[in-house]
Design a protein around this motif. Structure first.
Motif, PDB file in Angstrom:
ATOM      1  N   GLU A 147       0.884  -1.393  -0.003  1.00 39.69           N
ATOM      2  CA  GLU A 147       0.140  -0.046  -0.055  1.00 39.69           C
ATOM      3  C   GLU A 147       0.967   1.135  -0.067  1.00 39.69           C
ATOM      4  N   TYR A 148       1.814   1.519   1.065  1.00 40.61           N
ATOM      5  CA  TYR A 148       2.649   2.391   0.802  1.00 40.61           C
ATOM      6  C   TYR A 148       3.569   2.515  -0.382  1.00 40.61           C
ATOM      7  N   THR A 149       3.962   1.398  -0.923  1.00 39.02           N
ATOM      8  CA  THR A 149       4.482   1.399  -2.289  1.00 39.02           C
ATOM      9  C   THR A 149       3.790   1.961  -3.219  1.00 39.02           C
ATOM     10  N   TYR A 150       2.564   1.612  -3.480  1.00 40.04           N
ATOM     11  CA  TYR A 150       1.721   2.319  -4.582  1.00 40.04           C
ATOM     12  C   TYR A 150       1.635   3.600  -4.231  1.00 40.04           C
ATOM     13  N   ALA A 151       1.316   3.997  -2.715  1.00 39.23           N
ATOM     14  CA  ALA A 151       1.152   5.446  -2.608  1.00 39.23           C
ATOM     15  C   ALA A 151       2.551   6.306  -2.893  1.00 39.23           C
ATOM     16  N   ALA A 152       3.515   5.974  -2.655  1.00 38.48           N
ATOM     17  CA  ALA A 152       4.783   6.408  -2.730  1.00 38.48           C
ATOM     18  C   ALA A 152       5.122   6.601  -4.439  1.00 38.48           C
TER      19      ALA A 152
ATOM     20  N   ILE B  98       5.428  10.035  -6.712  1.00 31.30           N
ATOM     21  CA  ILE B  98       6.576  10.148  -7.760  1.00 31.30           C
ATOM     22  C   ILE B  98       6.086  10.700  -9.017  1.00 31.30           C
ATOM     23  N   VAL B  99       4.937  10.016  -9.432  1.00 27.18           N
ATOM     24  CA  VAL B  99       4.224  10.219 -10.897  1.00 27.18           C
ATOM     25  C   VAL B  99       3.478  11.527 -10.862  1.00 27.18           C
TER      26      VAL B  99
END
Length: 377
Positions: free
Chosen positions: A84-89, A93-94
């Motif tokens: 979840e944090y990976t997706y949010a981070a 960035i995008v």
């Protein structure tokens, strides 16, 4: 070598190193490559930042994501344990145009990281590892931002994970994988096992495979690529105190004349430039505290007295740095023993892991507390 849309002029990547690969060091490496070869052809990755800290906008983490106006591609490495944090981070960035390339770190062997289930411990948990890589790729869908993944051979000699990790990363959409050819239990000691890079290259054919470990001279990079068939090399400790190494590597791999190793006077100029860049980034006080460790690496093997080395280890201002390096013997040639590893090496040791971590490789529970840490750790 190409990583996503980025065609690199040389297959050389700067490994993210905490407290080292900030904007100052990357700028210096790029300047020296341009000066000595006429082009900037490698990929220079920033210090590792924690996905959760990025999402929560920790001040120090946001400062670490600073890129120069001419950096292209802007390459950011994420440390993460949670899809979840990976997706949010990655989505951050995008959406905020923070970087052009996302590299993901699953190779950190530091006990404070692995004992909570982070870093090099993650690839053992195959489903969790897959979900983390997939989350980053999903967040970058519809963009030209490639996601790449770096990992080690495994936890120790009884728990190799690199072949599964490479296969999973490629299957989930990573555009390249990089292997530090040591286990986490080796840390930075002993010799890297390049034969495992060759095995990974045979196992993963869909995307470029990069090798990392024990490249200190341009011939080492050539030897690794010839022996393993890897598509590129990742340089870590070999460039400490030698930011011109990327120019040498670029020349070697592109068939250009080798740049002349710097004299002590030229190294002194590089030290001053590095110090000024650090002062610009951190402020003079912290910048000078940061340059001290670099000075020790820069001067390795040179004829420099102990009193001057001590004074440089206590430098507090750019003007003082200029004065001190101005007393060096400018004509002293680069020393024969100025090569080889610098920085941490340590000794092999059992890897600290959460209790029961090795019981079930298919357990995809996010390890508790593993992402509550400062970036660059």
């Amino acid at each position: 070598m190409s990583i996503g849309r980025f065609a690199l002029g040389s297959p050389v990547v700067l490994a993210p190193m905490a407290g080292v690969t900030n904007i100052a060091f990357r700028t210096l490496c790029r300047e020296l490559e341009l000066e000595r070869t006429g082009t900037v052809s490698g990929l220079y990755v920033c210090e590792m930042v924690t996905a959760r800290a990025l999402v929560e906008r920790h001040e120090s983490t946001m400062h670490m994501t600073t890129f120069g106006p001419d950096e292209n591609p802007r390459s950011m490495q994420l440390y993460t344990v949670d899809p979840e944090y990976t997706y949010a981070a990655a989505k951050m960035i995008v959406d905020e145009d923070l970087a052009d390339h996302i590299d993901m770190n699953f190779g950190c062997p530091v006990p404070k990281v692995t004992r909570k289930g982070g870093g090099a411990a993650i690839p053992f948990k195959r489903r969790l590892f897959a979900q983390i890589v997939a989350a980053a790729v999903r967040a970058t869908e519809g963009t030209d931002i490639p996601v790449t993944v770096k990992f080690r051979i495994g936890i120790d000699d009884d728990h190799h994970t690199h072949l599964d990790a490479g296969r999973i990363a490629a299957a989930e959409g990573a555009k390249a994988v990089a292997l530090h050819a040591r286990t986490a239990s080796q840390r930075y000691s002993g010799e890297a096992d390049w034969s495992e890079i060759a095995r990974l290259k045979e196992h993963v054919t869909e995307v470029p495979v990069l090798g990392n470990g024990d490249i200190f001279e341009p011939p080492d990079a050539v030897a690794m690529m010839e022996q393993t068939g890897c598509d590129g090399v990742v340089i870590g400790r070999g460039c400490l105190g030698r930011p011109w190494l990327f120019a040498e590597l670029s020349a070697e791999l592109n068939g250009l004349p080798a740049p002349t190793p710097p004299t002590l006077g030229e190294v002194a100029q590089i030290i001053v430039r590095h110090g000024r860049l650090l002062a610009d980034h951190h402020g003079e006080d912290k910048g000078m505290r940061e340059i001290r460790k670099h000075v020790a690496w820069y001067l390795r093997g040179f004829p420099v007295g102990s009193d001057l080395r001590r004074d440089l280890a206590l430098v507090t201002s750019v003007d003082q740095l200029v004065d001190l390096v101005g007393t060096l013997d400018a004509d002293a040639p680069f020393p024969r023993d100025g090569h080889g590893p610098r920085g941490r090496q340590g000794s092999p040791a059992a890897v600290a892991l959460p209790q029961g971590w090795l019981d079930d490789p298919d357990d995809d529970a996010v390890p508790a507390g593993a992402d509550v840490m400062h970036s660059g750790g």
